[in-house]
Design a protein around this motif. Sequence first.
Motif, mmCIF file in Angstrom:
data_model
loop_
_atom_site.group_PDB
_atom_site.id
_atom_site.type_symbol
_atom_site.label_atom_id
_atom_site.label_comp_id
_atom_site.label_asym_id
_atom_site.label_seq_id
_atom_site.Cartn_x
_atom_site.Cartn_y
_atom_site.Cartn_z
ATOM 1 N N THR A 41 39.299 31.513 23.075
ATOM 2 C CA THR A 41 38.672 32.393 24.047
ATOM 3 C C THR A 41 37.651 31.589 24.846
ATOM 4 O O THR A 41 36.899 30.800 24.280
ATOM 5 C CB THR A 41 37.991 33.575 23.318
ATOM 6 N N VAL A 42 37.649 31.791 26.154
ATOM 7 C CA VAL A 42 36.811 31.007 27.062
ATOM 8 C C VAL A 42 35.936 31.959 27.880
ATOM 9 O O VAL A 42 36.424 32.977 28.379
ATOM 10 C CB VAL A 42 37.700 30.163 28.014
ATOM 11 N N PRO A 43 34.643 31.647 28.052
ATOM 12 C CA PRO A 43 33.772 32.480 28.888
ATOM 13 C C PRO A 43 34.251 32.507 30.335
ATOM 14 O O PRO A 43 34.681 31.487 30.884
ATOM 15 C CB PRO A 43 32.405 31.798 28.788
ATOM 16 N N THR A 44 34.173 33.699 30.950
ATOM 17 C CA THR A 44 34.610 33.865 32.342
ATOM 18 C C THR A 44 33.511 34.526 33.168
ATOM 19 O O THR A 44 32.592 35.141 32.628
ATOM 20 C CB THR A 44 35.862 34.761 32.426
ATOM 21 N N TRP A 45 33.651 34.374 34.473
ATOM 22 C CA TRP A 45 32.884 35.145 35.442
ATOM 23 C C TRP A 45 33.878 36.062 36.128
ATOM 24 O O TRP A 45 34.976 35.642 36.505
ATOM 25 C CB TRP A 45 32.234 34.241 36.488
ATOM 26 N N THR A 46 33.516 37.320 36.324
ATOM 27 C CA THR A 46 34.390 38.291 36.972
ATOM 28 C C THR A 46 33.793 38.684 38.325
ATOM 29 O O THR A 46 32.585 38.853 38.446
ATOM 30 C CB THR A 46 34.558 39.541 36.083
ATOM 31 N N TYR A 47 34.665 38.805 39.319
ATOM 32 C CA TYR A 47 34.268 39.107 40.697
ATOM 33 C C TYR A 47 35.104 40.273 41.214
ATOM 34 O O TYR A 47 36.212 40.517 40.748
ATOM 35 C CB TYR A 47 34.519 37.891 41.600
ATOM 36 N N SER A 48 34.575 40.961 42.234
ATOM 37 C CA SER A 48 35.340 42.023 42.886
ATOM 38 C C SER A 48 35.080 41.989 44.387
ATOM 39 O O SER A 48 34.064 41.470 44.847
ATOM 40 C CB SER A 48 34.980 43.405 42.337
ATOM 41 N N ARG A 49 36.033 42.547 45.103
ATOM 42 C CA ARG A 49 35.889 42.723 46.555
ATOM 43 C C ARG A 49 36.472 44.061 46.904
ATOM 44 O O ARG A 49 37.632 44.347 46.596
ATOM 45 C CB ARG A 49 36.603 41.597 47.305
ATOM 46 N N LYS A 50 35.690 44.893 47.560
ATOM 47 C CA LYS A 50 36.136 46.219 47.978
ATOM 48 C C LYS A 50 36.751 46.136 49.377
ATOM 49 O O LYS A 50 36.379 45.288 50.169
ATOM 50 C CB LYS A 50 34.951 47.189 48.017
ATOM 51 N N HIS A 51 37.692 47.045 49.652
ATOM 52 C CA HIS A 51 38.307 47.098 50.982
ATOM 53 C C HIS A 51 37.834 48.311 51.724
ATOM 54 O O HIS A 51 37.460 49.281 51.220
ATOM 55 C CB HIS A 51 39.826 47.110 50.902
#
Length: 178
Positions: A168-178
Amino acid sequence: MKLDQIINQPVIETERFDLRPLRRSDKGLIELYWSDERVARMTTSIPHPLPPGLVEGFIARAMSDDRNEDVWAMDGTKSGGSELKGLISLNRLDRDQSEVGYWVAPIYWNTGLASEAVEALVQANPLGSNAMFASVFQDNPASARVLIHCGFEYLGDAESFSVARDTTVPTWTYSRKH
């Protein structure tokens, strides 16, 4: 940017390359790049070493009418480049959302290819998503910069399993709204 419908998946044109649906002839280049440990380690799903038959199955799923993920090749032939420089995908999620995934062959790293591909896909929004998400491993800040450059906003830290790393590897999560 122009959209042309091919096999119920659009071709998305940029100035330097086209995002086009996969075809069986992509097998050799996908195998070449997926066999590179630097590529496999930055994805959740590509194993290293690469087992026989994996790429054929991946291409067959990508070409299936009942798939839940659309995959495009970053095809540079229009500007005299390789017909496959990387892949980008949209995985269908519930509530009109999707998840962006991508990788670029190491020979094309630091050329702006990933940013241009993500931006083209976001602008085309072929699934009509209200929001797009993406996660990157925290030891891949270049991929995080791609998302930020393309208007994605940081949501938080998480972790994902990497098959190539077998952990298991640490992640960064991102989002973009439309």
